[in-house]
Design an enzyme around this catalytic site. Sequence first.
Site, PDB file in Angstrom:
ATOM      1  N   ARG A  51       8.126  -7.090   6.535  1.00  0.00           N
ATOM      2  CA  ARG A  51       8.099  -6.605   7.906  1.00  0.00           C
ATOM      3  C   ARG A  51       7.239  -5.354   8.094  1.00  0.00           C
ATOM      4  NH1 ARG A  51      12.163  -9.575   7.053  1.00  0.00           N
ATOM      5  NH2 ARG A  51      12.110  -8.527   5.057  1.00  0.00           N
ATOM      6  N   THR A  52       7.419  -4.360   7.256  1.00  0.00           N
ATOM      7  CA  THR A  52       6.781  -3.065   7.521  1.00  0.00           C
ATOM      8  C   THR A  52       5.265  -3.193   7.390  1.00  0.00           C
ATOM      9  OG1 THR A  52       8.745  -2.057   6.571  1.00  0.00           O
ATOM     10  CG2 THR A  52       6.872  -0.618   6.953  1.00  0.00           C
ATOM     11  N   LYS A  81      -4.274   1.765 -13.929  1.00  0.00           N
ATOM     12  CA  LYS A  81      -5.087   2.352 -15.014  1.00  0.00           C
ATOM     13  C   LYS A  81      -4.670   3.793 -15.287  1.00  0.00           C
ATOM     14  CE  LYS A  81      -8.994  -0.109 -13.035  1.00  0.00           C
ATOM     15  NZ  LYS A  81     -10.226   0.157 -12.257  1.00  0.00           N
ATOM     16  N   ARG A 102       3.977   2.924   1.172  1.00  0.00           N
ATOM     17  CA  ARG A 102       5.344   2.668   0.665  1.00  0.00           C
ATOM     18  C   ARG A 102       5.297   2.875  -0.842  1.00  0.00           C
ATOM     19  NH1 ARG A 102       9.263  -2.315   1.998  1.00  0.00           N
ATOM     20  NH2 ARG A 102       9.496  -0.984   3.834  1.00  0.00           N
ATOM     21  N   HIS A 130      12.912   6.092   5.524  1.00  0.00           N
ATOM     22  CA  HIS A 130      12.072   5.033   6.109  1.00  0.00           C
ATOM     23  C   HIS A 130      12.012   5.337   7.610  1.00  0.00           C
ATOM     24  CE1 HIS A 130      10.137   1.312   6.779  1.00  0.00           C
ATOM     25  NE2 HIS A 130      10.962   0.471   6.169  1.00  0.00           N
TER      26      HIS A 130
HETATM   27  N1   CP Z   1      12.922  -3.388   6.909  1.00  0.00           N
HETATM   28  C1   CP Z   1      11.975  -3.367   5.954  1.00  0.00           C
HETATM   29  O1   CP Z   1      11.542  -2.302   5.507  1.00  0.00           O
HETATM   30  O2   CP Z   1      11.539  -4.597   5.575  1.00  0.00           O
HETATM   31  P1   CP Z   1      10.397  -4.871   4.520  1.00  0.00           P
HETATM   32  O3   CP Z   1      10.886  -4.367   3.172  1.00  0.00           O
HETATM   33  O4   CP Z   1      10.174  -6.358   4.556  1.00  0.00           O
HETATM   34  O5   CP Z   1       9.174  -4.094   4.930  1.00  0.00           O
END
Ligand code: CP
Length: 303
Positions: A51-52, A81, A102, A130
């Site tokens: 999603r993100t 590396k 991320r 998040h």
């Molecule tokens: N909600 C969320 O962070 O989903 P993903 O891990 O799929 O990005």
Amino acid sequence: MALFHVLEAQQFTREILEDLFVRASKLEKAPKPTLLQNKIMITLFYEPSTRTRLSFETAMIRLGGNVVSTENAAQFSSAAKGETLEDTIRVVSGYGDVIVIRHFEEGAAFRASQVSPIPVINAGDGTGQHPTQALLDLYTIQKELGHIDGVSVAMVGDLANGRTVRSLSYLLSFYKNIRLFFVSPPNVRMRDDIKAYLTSQNIPFTESESLEEVAPQVDVIYQTRIQRERFANIVEYEKTRGIYIITEEILSRMKSHAIIMHPLPRVDEISYEVDNDHRAAYFRQAHNGLYIRMALLEKILVG
Ligand code: CP
């Protein structure tokens, strides 16, 4: 107020949140397909995501911008590396206009921001935060219930390792008459830093192990996955998984206007039979991520 780096939920204000929600709502109704022409977003994902990453990339493309991406940066970037995160950011920040990152380490997005001349957006840093998930969560509550002030929210599951519930707790603290119910097994209770923050802001919260008791009291059940990847000890994971499952029985205890949210992905913590109930808001919630991320990119890159 201008936005540059987006690193943690507590950097926001109610004014910025309301501005973002208005923008998201407008973009949902009337997209701006050329707004970010000639802008480039770099997505660096060192942990899996559906999603993100995809909603950020779609948001950029729907606004006319471009995306360069590594979906498995730990394996397919020069991190494999031995390159440091700081060196990677110093280099790629010369290629684009905004970085979405991320990472599996708490604080990684902050470290990236320290060496980046372009905005860095935290798309999840280990068990830290998040913040953009919390933005779409709050936007969803507003859309579904019509207000955020006065809501009672149950956060359920692995609260110690859940970065979404941490960020959402911070954002909810900007609103009036919020009540939080933390529902978890004792080994993964909400961490003390969040509880101390809520106490300092006079936000009432309770801790419980019983979803059955809490379900009738709240406007939102925010279910979360027990994250196997966060447990060093499989015995601790096995103690925790499968304890809280939203079934038709839990639904029958909920208020008729209440909603079920989940940042997704789900494994087994919401029964599929619940999906068809009008209170199951989690797929609508995921869709809202597109509009809130469009709004965020507009605010950061255009103002
Ligand atoms: N909600 C969320 O962070 O989903 P993903 O891990 O799929 O990005």
